[in-house]
Each structure stands twice: as structure tokens, then as C-alpha cells.
Design a protein around this motif. Structure first.
Motif, mmCIF file in Angstrom:
data_model
loop_
_atom_site.group_PDB
_atom_site.id
_atom_site.type_symbol
_atom_site.label_atom_id
_atom_site.label_comp_id
_atom_site.label_asym_id
_atom_site.label_seq_id
_atom_site.Cartn_x
_atom_site.Cartn_y
_atom_site.Cartn_z
ATOM 1 N N GLU A 87 -99.548 87.576 -83.181
ATOM 2 C CA GLU A 87 -99.965 87.061 -82.446
ATOM 3 C C GLU A 87 -100.643 88.896 -82.827
ATOM 4 O O GLU A 87 -100.955 89.836 -81.416
ATOM 5 C CB GLU A 87 -99.903 87.589 -80.849
ATOM 6 C CG GLU A 87 -98.874 86.410 -80.403
ATOM 7 C CD GLU A 87 -98.290 86.447 -78.473
ATOM 8 O OE1 GLU A 87 -97.946 87.112 -78.922
ATOM 9 O OE2 GLU A 87 -97.986 85.500 -77.975
ATOM 10 N N MET A 113 -106.890 86.202 -79.169
ATOM 11 C CA MET A 113 -105.125 85.766 -77.997
ATOM 12 C C MET A 113 -105.328 85.872 -77.025
ATOM 13 O O MET A 113 -104.860 84.719 -76.653
ATOM 14 C CB MET A 113 -103.823 86.699 -78.546
ATOM 15 C CG MET A 113 -102.881 86.164 -77.847
ATOM 16 S SD MET A 113 -101.544 87.493 -77.269
ATOM 17 C CE MET A 113 -101.938 89.137 -76.967
ATOM 18 N N HIS A 158 -93.711 88.576 -73.452
ATOM 19 C CA HIS A 158 -94.414 88.489 -74.772
ATOM 20 C C HIS A 158 -94.472 90.858 -74.572
ATOM 21 O O HIS A 158 -95.630 91.222 -74.111
ATOM 22 C CB HIS A 158 -94.834 88.517 -75.570
ATOM 23 C CG HIS A 158 -94.818 86.955 -75.721
ATOM 24 N ND1 HIS A 158 -95.556 87.124 -76.313
ATOM 25 C CD2 HIS A 158 -93.258 86.631 -76.328
ATOM 26 C CE1 HIS A 158 -94.508 85.645 -77.499
ATOM 27 N NE2 HIS A 158 -93.085 85.605 -76.158
ATOM 28 N N HIS A 189 -98.062 90.982 -72.885
ATOM 29 C CA HIS A 189 -98.284 90.366 -72.097
ATOM 30 C C HIS A 189 -97.672 89.456 -71.495
ATOM 31 O O HIS A 189 -96.544 89.030 -71.831
ATOM 32 C CB HIS A 189 -99.575 89.279 -72.694
ATOM 33 C CG HIS A 189 -99.151 88.707 -73.807
ATOM 34 N ND1 HIS A 189 -99.280 89.557 -75.467
ATOM 35 C CD2 HIS A 189 -98.832 87.521 -74.521
ATOM 36 C CE1 HIS A 189 -98.487 88.551 -75.978
ATOM 37 N NE2 HIS A 189 -97.946 87.146 -75.519
ATOM 38 N N GLU A 230 -96.780 85.170 -70.449
ATOM 39 C CA GLU A 230 -97.534 83.259 -71.394
ATOM 40 C C GLU A 230 -96.554 82.578 -70.328
ATOM 41 O O GLU A 230 -95.669 82.266 -69.379
ATOM 42 C CB GLU A 230 -97.120 83.483 -72.156
ATOM 43 C CG GLU A 230 -97.611 84.197 -73.241
ATOM 44 C CD GLU A 230 -97.828 83.537 -74.600
ATOM 45 O OE1 GLU A 230 -97.398 82.303 -74.975
ATOM 46 O OE2 GLU A 230 -97.904 84.242 -75.860
HETATM 47 ZN ZN LIG Z 1 -98.101 86.040 -76.497
#
Ligand SMILES: [Zn+2]
Length: 156
Positions: free
Chosen positions: A33, A39, A110, A116, A118
Motif C-alpha cells: 500500500e 489506496m 493498518h 487507515h 479497513e
Molecule cells: Zn490497508
């Protein structure tokens, strides 16, 4: 931090719970990423308190959502935006339930170069094409998923 909700999402206990898993090094999913712009490319669901939520254009499963600071930050544990991001995650789960009913799901943090959250609802089961070819077939376009989540009226 990760959340497994429902046995179809790999939950090992019948009640809702979260887990903290510390890894010695960046896992492959985070390493891949490196490009935040790509992303977070997707259909905007909501923006609130400096945090954005998008359904990625290349969503793997219906209603996949990524939640991140509008201005990228490197460390979630040092961020004032982690709490607003988690509140937004909880709201998006309630919105998902309003649209699809109670659903198995996974969510995780993450904490890579641009932290971020998810959210990956498990409304479809990976089949031969996903497992054998690594190609995800998503029956709900991210534009439709974002519109449904935006207009959902969750119980507060
Ligand atoms: Zn991620």
C-alpha cells in the motif's frame, strides 16, 4: 487491531470482541500500500472530523470501506483522529446492518506509512476465481455500495 465478527468472518468466539496483534515487521498487505493516492481512490461515503471513508474502486467484496485521515498521518497511536475514525467505523457497521442486516465482517487497522482502517463485510464467499486466480468478483459496484451506505438510516 483487528475485528472478526461472525463465524463466516473467522470469529472464534460467539460474542463480539477485538484483538490486538503486534507484528515485528510490516506485513505484505501494508507493504503493498505504498501509494496512498491509489489506496484511497474510490467512491466517497462520508467525511467527518478530518476523516474520510471511501469504497475503493477495486473493492474485493461488496461494501468494502477504507477510513483514513483526510491529510495522511504516519502513526494512528499518536493521532487525535483515531477515535473519530473508530466512531466512523462503528457508524458504517450500523449503516451496513441497516442495508444488509447483521453481516459477518472483518475490520483492521493498518499502521503503515499512512494509517487507515479497513472494513471488509463478508457477504460473499471467496470461490474458485478468487482463490485460484486471485481475481475478486464483486457483485456490488463501489459506487452503489457508497450510495447505499450514505443514504442508510442506522439505529443510533
Ligand atoms: Zn490497508
Amino acid at each position: 487491531m483487528l475485528l472478526n465478527e461472525g463465524s463466516a468472518a473467522g470469529a472464534s468466539l460467539p460474542h463480539s470482541h477485538s484483538q490486538l496483534v503486534w507484528l515485528d515487521e510490516e506485513p505484505p498487505a501494508v507493504r503493498e500500500e505504498s501509494d496512498l493516492t491509489r489506496m484511497l481512490e474510490g467512491e466517497r461515503v462520508l467525511e467527518r472530523d478530518g476523516v474520510i471513508a471511501v469504497c475503493p474502486f477495486a473493492s474485493r467484496l461488496p461494501y468494502e470501506v477504507r477510513i483514513a485521515p483526510a491529510d495522511p498521518e504516519p502513526d494512528a497511536w499518536e493521532s487525535d483522529l483515531l477515535a473519530p475514525a473508530l466512531h466512523l467505523l462503528a457508524e458504517l457497521v450500523r449503516r451496513l446492518y441497516a442495508v444488509e442486516g447483521p453481516s459477518p465482517l472483518n475490520a483492521w487497522l493498518h499502521n503503515g506509512r499512512h494509517w487507515h482502517l479497513e472494513l471488509l463485510p463478508r457477504l460473499a464467499v471467496p470461490a474458485g476465481i478468487e482463490l485460484g486466480a486471485g481475481i475478486h468478483v464483486n457483485t456490488v459496484p463501489p459506487e452503489d455500495a457508497a450510495a447505499a451506505l450514505r443514504s442508510a438510516r442506522p439505529d443510533q
